[in-house]
Design a protein around this motif. Sequence first.
Motif, PDB file in Angstrom:
ATOM      1  N   PRO A  44       0.881  -1.300   0.023  1.00 42.95           N
ATOM      2  CA  PRO A  44       0.051   0.031   0.018  1.00 42.95           C
ATOM      3  C   PRO A  44       0.833   1.346  -0.061  1.00 42.95           C
ATOM      4  O   PRO A  44       0.528   2.361  -0.608  1.00 42.95           O
ATOM      5  N   VAL A  45       2.146   1.313   0.802  1.00 41.26           N
ATOM      6  CA  VAL A  45       2.636   2.546   0.611  1.00 41.26           C
ATOM      7  C   VAL A  45       3.383   2.860  -0.654  1.00 41.26           C
ATOM      8  O   VAL A  45       3.226   3.848  -1.082  1.00 41.26           O
ATOM      9  N   VAL A  46       3.870   1.664  -1.405  1.00 36.96           N
ATOM     10  CA  VAL A  46       4.464   1.918  -2.670  1.00 36.96           C
ATOM     11  C   VAL A  46       3.376   2.276  -3.808  1.00 36.96           C
ATOM     12  O   VAL A  46       3.660   3.127  -4.245  1.00 36.96           O
ATOM     13  N   VAL A  47       2.267   1.686  -3.548  1.00 39.00           N
ATOM     14  CA  VAL A  47       1.073   2.048  -4.385  1.00 39.00           C
ATOM     15  C   VAL A  47       0.650   3.546  -4.390  1.00 39.00           C
ATOM     16  O   VAL A  47       0.438   4.326  -5.149  1.00 39.00           O
ATOM     17  N   ALA A  48       0.696   3.890  -3.025  1.00 35.59           N
ATOM     18  CA  ALA A  48       0.302   5.177  -2.723  1.00 35.59           C
ATOM     19  C   ALA A  48       1.340   6.275  -3.158  1.00 35.59           C
ATOM     20  O   ALA A  48       1.229   7.157  -3.779  1.00 35.59           O
ATOM     21  N   LEU A  49       2.813   5.984  -3.065  1.00 37.09           N
ATOM     22  CA  LEU A  49       3.662   6.813  -3.446  1.00 37.09           C
ATOM     23  C   LEU A  49       3.737   6.889  -5.068  1.00 37.09           C
ATOM     24  O   LEU A  49       3.790   8.090  -5.694  1.00 37.09           O
ATOM     25  N   LEU A  50       3.542   5.740  -5.806  1.00 37.82           N
ATOM     26  CA  LEU A  50       3.472   5.731  -7.272  1.00 37.82           C
ATOM     27  C   LEU A  50       2.266   6.305  -7.666  1.00 37.82           C
ATOM     28  O   LEU A  50       2.386   6.795  -8.977  1.00 37.82           O
ATOM     29  N   PHE A  51       1.170   6.246  -6.989  1.00 34.15           N
ATOM     30  CA  PHE A  51      -0.076   6.885  -7.613  1.00 34.15           C
ATOM     31  C   PHE A  51       0.225   8.321  -7.594  1.00 34.15           C
ATOM     32  O   PHE A  51      -0.518   8.802  -8.621  1.00 34.15           O
ATOM     33  N   MET A 105      -1.255  -3.093 -13.544  1.00 34.48           N
ATOM     34  CA  MET A 105      -2.047  -2.243 -14.495  1.00 34.48           C
ATOM     35  C   MET A 105      -2.521  -0.944 -13.869  1.00 34.48           C
ATOM     36  O   MET A 105      -2.453   0.344 -14.685  1.00 34.48           O
ATOM     37  N   TYR A 106      -3.151  -1.040 -12.691  1.00 35.98           N
ATOM     38  CA  TYR A 106      -3.681   0.175 -12.070  1.00 35.98           C
ATOM     39  C   TYR A 106      -2.748   1.201 -11.777  1.00 35.98           C
ATOM     40  O   TYR A 106      -2.810   2.495 -12.188  1.00 35.98           O
ATOM     41  N   VAL A 107      -1.584   0.657 -11.409  1.00 37.44           N
ATOM     42  CA  VAL A 107      -0.386   1.695 -10.980  1.00 37.44           C
ATOM     43  C   VAL A 107       0.064   2.370 -12.341  1.00 37.44           C
ATOM     44  O   VAL A 107       0.319   3.358 -12.355  1.00 37.44           O
ATOM     45  N   ALA A 108       0.396   1.353 -13.383  1.00 38.37           N
ATOM     46  CA  ALA A 108       0.757   1.947 -14.378  1.00 38.37           C
ATOM     47  C   ALA A 108      -0.224   2.985 -15.065  1.00 38.37           C
ATOM     48  O   ALA A 108       0.355   3.788 -15.727  1.00 38.37           O
ATOM     49  N   TYR A 109      -1.327   2.775 -15.279  1.00 36.36           N
ATOM     50  CA  TYR A 109      -2.473   3.821 -15.440  1.00 36.36           C
ATOM     51  C   TYR A 109      -2.254   5.014 -14.917  1.00 36.36           C
ATOM     52  O   TYR A 109      -2.195   5.807 -15.583  1.00 36.36           O
TER      53      TYR A 109
END
Length: 178
Positions: free
Chosen positions: A24-31, A91-95
């Motif tokens: 979740p931390v990485v996803v939040a940062l990449l988002f 895919m979600y993060v890439a988008y």
Amino acid sequence: MTQEISLKTKRYNRWITIVSIVIPVVVALLFGYKIPNAEPLSFLPPIYATTNGITAILLVFAVLAIKNGKRKQHQNLMTTCIILSVLFLVMYVAYHMTSESTKFGGEGILRYVYFFILISHIVLSIIIIPLVLITYSKAYLKDFVAHKKWAKYTFPIWLYVAVTGVVVYLMISPYYVH
């Protein structure tokens, strides 16, 4: 033998904790990060929504398989669901790293329904990470009693996350800029 399983459980629990925090931390940062001059990957939302839909269907088939005593089929379906969930996340993060976030344009009660579904989906998608990993690790360690106990909670939450992922996409899809 019991001590060996206990050591493995502790080791797995340590990794489950780390992964459950890091993802979740990485996803939040990449988002929040946009790749400069990247071509928007606007074709991805219907693909990752479909991935969520397939995951939901396979989760139901996996439960039916285990209820019918088909352990290997259940295992294969659950492993596929995990792989699909990881693909969804990539895919979600890439988008979101290549495209601006889409704002929901609905009004009135529909807006409240959308945000309730979206927020519950996001919160439960974070909670489901350790639940899936714990449940899967119990089966891997052949502790099927514990696996079954964890699965009673994991399955409905994971199914909710997969289904609401599709619902969120369907509700916001009219507002995507193509």
